[in-house]
Design an enzyme around this catalytic site. Structure first.
Site, mmCIF file in Angstrom:
data_model
loop_
_atom_site.group_PDB
_atom_site.id
_atom_site.type_symbol
_atom_site.label_atom_id
_atom_site.label_comp_id
_atom_site.label_asym_id
_atom_site.label_seq_id
_atom_site.Cartn_x
_atom_site.Cartn_y
_atom_site.Cartn_z
ATOM 1 N N HIS A 1 0.840 -1.216 0.000
ATOM 2 C CA HIS A 1 0.000 0.000 0.000
ATOM 3 C C HIS A 1 0.870 1.260 0.000
ATOM 4 C CE1 HIS A 1 -3.797 2.090 1.830
ATOM 5 N NE2 HIS A 1 -3.194 2.855 0.944
ATOM 6 N N LEU B 1 2.904 6.325 -5.101
ATOM 7 C CA LEU B 1 4.161 6.779 -5.720
ATOM 8 C C LEU B 1 3.975 8.083 -6.487
ATOM 9 C CD1 LEU B 1 5.701 3.387 -6.942
ATOM 10 C CD2 LEU B 1 6.337 4.744 -4.934
ATOM 11 N N ASN C 1 -4.537 6.386 -7.475
ATOM 12 C CA ASN C 1 -4.998 7.793 -7.507
ATOM 13 C C ASN C 1 -3.903 8.738 -8.012
ATOM 14 O OD1 ASN C 1 -3.668 7.207 -5.060
ATOM 15 N ND2 ASN C 1 -4.585 8.970 -4.042
ATOM 16 N N ASP D 1 -9.047 3.029 -3.248
ATOM 17 C CA ASP D 1 -8.407 3.790 -2.173
ATOM 18 C C ASP D 1 -8.476 5.277 -2.495
ATOM 19 O OD1 ASP D 1 -6.990 4.245 0.173
ATOM 20 O OD2 ASP D 1 -5.064 4.154 -0.844
ATOM 21 N N HIS E 1 -10.896 1.050 0.897
ATOM 22 C CA HIS E 1 -10.846 2.080 1.942
ATOM 23 C C HIS E 1 -12.277 2.185 2.449
ATOM 24 C CE1 HIS E 1 -9.857 6.310 3.428
ATOM 25 N NE2 HIS E 1 -11.164 6.250 3.498
ATOM 26 N N HIS F 1 -5.778 -0.245 5.515
ATOM 27 C CA HIS F 1 -5.484 0.595 6.689
ATOM 28 C C HIS F 1 -6.573 0.597 7.781
ATOM 29 C CE1 HIS F 1 -7.782 3.110 4.052
ATOM 30 N NE2 HIS F 1 -6.786 3.690 3.446
ATOM 31 N N ASN G 1 -6.140 9.811 6.433
ATOM 32 C CA ASN G 1 -7.466 9.215 6.342
ATOM 33 C C ASN G 1 -7.316 7.728 6.020
ATOM 34 O OD1 ASN G 1 -10.166 8.729 6.121
ATOM 35 N ND2 ASN G 1 -10.467 9.905 4.240
ATOM 36 N N ASP H 1 0.847 2.834 3.721
ATOM 37 C CA ASP H 1 0.024 3.907 3.133
ATOM 38 C C ASP H 1 0.896 5.155 2.913
ATOM 39 O OD1 ASP H 1 -2.062 5.287 2.025
ATOM 40 O OD2 ASP H 1 -3.177 5.567 3.891
ATOM 41 N N HIS I 1 3.274 14.388 0.437
ATOM 42 C CA HIS I 1 2.723 15.679 0.000
ATOM 43 C C HIS I 1 3.805 16.741 0.160
ATOM 44 C CE1 HIS I 1 -1.408 14.355 -0.473
ATOM 45 N NE2 HIS I 1 -1.381 13.790 0.717
HETATM 46 ZN ZN ZN Z 1 -3.671 4.850 0.608
#
Ligand code: ZN
Length: 426
Positions: free
Chosen positions: A61, A64, A95, A153, A180, A233, A279, A306, A310
């Protein structure tokens, strides 16, 4: 191309192996486990005395960020961060921009990894086009191109019929669905766990029941469809209990936990600490405890990160506006070792199993992943269990710095990895 790792303690849960021995690698494969000191002709020798040699860690999880968000992370920096954390294999979430919703994007990630990767990468395909929650992707094409699983996710499917149809395709194609679990009607615009700390800070809460309800519904749909459901998660005691019961009933469901969800509580968000915003959110001591028990009794199959990089300017915002997500790859093993192994909650063998052979089983990763059996691909991590060190957000391989573990003193440190027999230089 022969390499021998000399003087280490080889620990491989996949074959109940834990002894001092030398490890011989040849042409990218594990060639032999030798009595310590056995002479080997024409081999490069790596001294790993005093260290523990384990199968390269696997994280199913991670985010990248490539394609589309390369300012946060890319395949090159993300797999370097993986190697720094002892990981040789990661599965990346869809995502991105574009999302991993076509065979072309799956192929792009695999090609890019072949060029610049310091770890193997398995893409996870999106359940719906652009992760918009309505039109299903061509999952058979995603699988044929190399997608290892399907996930929503970051954009959890809210419509039960869409989940059901996704599961029917996944079951037919033998692809795990990774969910998720969040009922968005219950979380609204919440930014952290609902409770005393959120109230003190004046921040909207995300109640634990929002996860539990989604998990219960999704497990029932897995039972109906026969799809292999994997719970991403896990953050609440309720989810741990629902997973435990579902497994007892023989439903095809597995689960994972991130180190921050047992090592931290929502109090890490005090002072509006955006590096503790993720989250599902950090919860309560009771949830920490339930996750630890779930890991120890086998309810929770594997440990993941996870990893969600950022940029600094994105996290330097008001708490409500900052994006969800934190780094994980470079703190996962040391936090796991310090908080679970040193405290006697998990044996070292079980902790390594949950970071090697168990995630390989959960996602049906290719033969040879997560093991040092003779003939397996020579993915190896070397760990220094005696190292005592301080996690430093300014000393990471990731492009981003958003970790709540900055300044934490930990024990256990990955020293280096080998990927298919090649030592990764950082
Ligand atoms: Zn994730």
């Amino acid at each position: 191309m022969r390499t021998v790792l000399r003087g280490g303690r080889i620990l491989d849960p996949s074959q109940n192996l834990d002894r001092n021995a030398d490890l011989l690698l040849e042409q990218g494969k594990v060639a032999a486990i030798l009595e310590a000191g056995t002479p080997v002709a024409d081999a490069e020798s790596l001294d790993v005395s005093g260290k523990v040699v384990v199968p390269g860690l696997i994280d199913i999880h991670v985010h990248l960020r490539e394609p589309g968000f390369e300012y946060k992370e890319d395949i090159e920096s993300g797999t370097r961060a993986a190697s720094a954390g002892g990981f040789t294999r990661v599965c990346c979430m869809p995502n991105t921009n574009p999302a991993i919703d076509t065979a072309a994007t799956v192929r792009f990630i695999l090609e890019r990894t072949a060029q610049v990767g310091s770890a193997h990468v398995h893409p996870i395909g999106a359940a719906t086009r652009a992760m918009q929650g309505d039109q299903l992707t061509e999952m058979a094409e995603l699988k044929a191109a190399g997608a290892i699983a399907i996930s929503d996710d970051a954009f959890p499917l809210q419509n039960a019929e869409t989940v059901r149809r996704t599961m029917e395709y996944c079951a037919m194609l033998n692809l795990p669905l990774l969910t998720h679990n969040e009922d968005k009607d219950l979380t609204h615009k919440g930014a952290m766990n609902e409770g005393y700390t959120a109230t003190m800070l004046g921040i909207g809460g995300m109640p634990r029941i929002a996860e539990d309800i989604a998990v219960a519904r999704t497990i029932l749909l897995a039972q109906l469809t026969g799809c292999h459901l994997h719970l991403l998660h896990i953050s609440t005691s309720g989810t741990v209990e629902l997973l435990r019961r579902a497994k007892a009933e023989g439903i095809r469901v597995t689960g994972e936990a991130c180190h921050h969800h047992w090592a931290l509580t929502d109090e890490a968000c005090l002072k509006y600490q955006t590096d503790a915003k993720m989250n599902p959110p950090l919860r309560t001591p009771e949830d920490n405890e339930a996750i630890k028990v779930g890991l120890a009794d086998g309810t929770i199959d594997c440990i993941v990160t996870d990893h969600a990089p950022h940029a600094e300017y994105e996290k330097e915002m008001e708490f409500e506006l900052a994006p969800f997500g934190i780094l994980g790859l470079e703190s996962s093993f040391p936090i796991t070792y310090t908080t679970l192994v040193k405290t006697g909650i998990l044996s070292l063998n079980d902790a390594i199993a949950k970071m090697t052979i168990e995630p390989a089983r959960v996602l049906n990763l290719p033969d040879g992943a997560g093991t040092l059996k003779v003939g397996a691909v020579a993915d190896v991590a070397v760990l220094d269990l005696d190292a005592v060190w301080t996690i430093d957000r300014n000393a990471v391989q990731s492009k981003s710095k958003n970790t709540p573990f900055h300044g934490y003193e930990v024990e256990g440190r990955p020293v280096f990895t080998l990927m298919a027999g090649r030592r990764i230089e950082l």
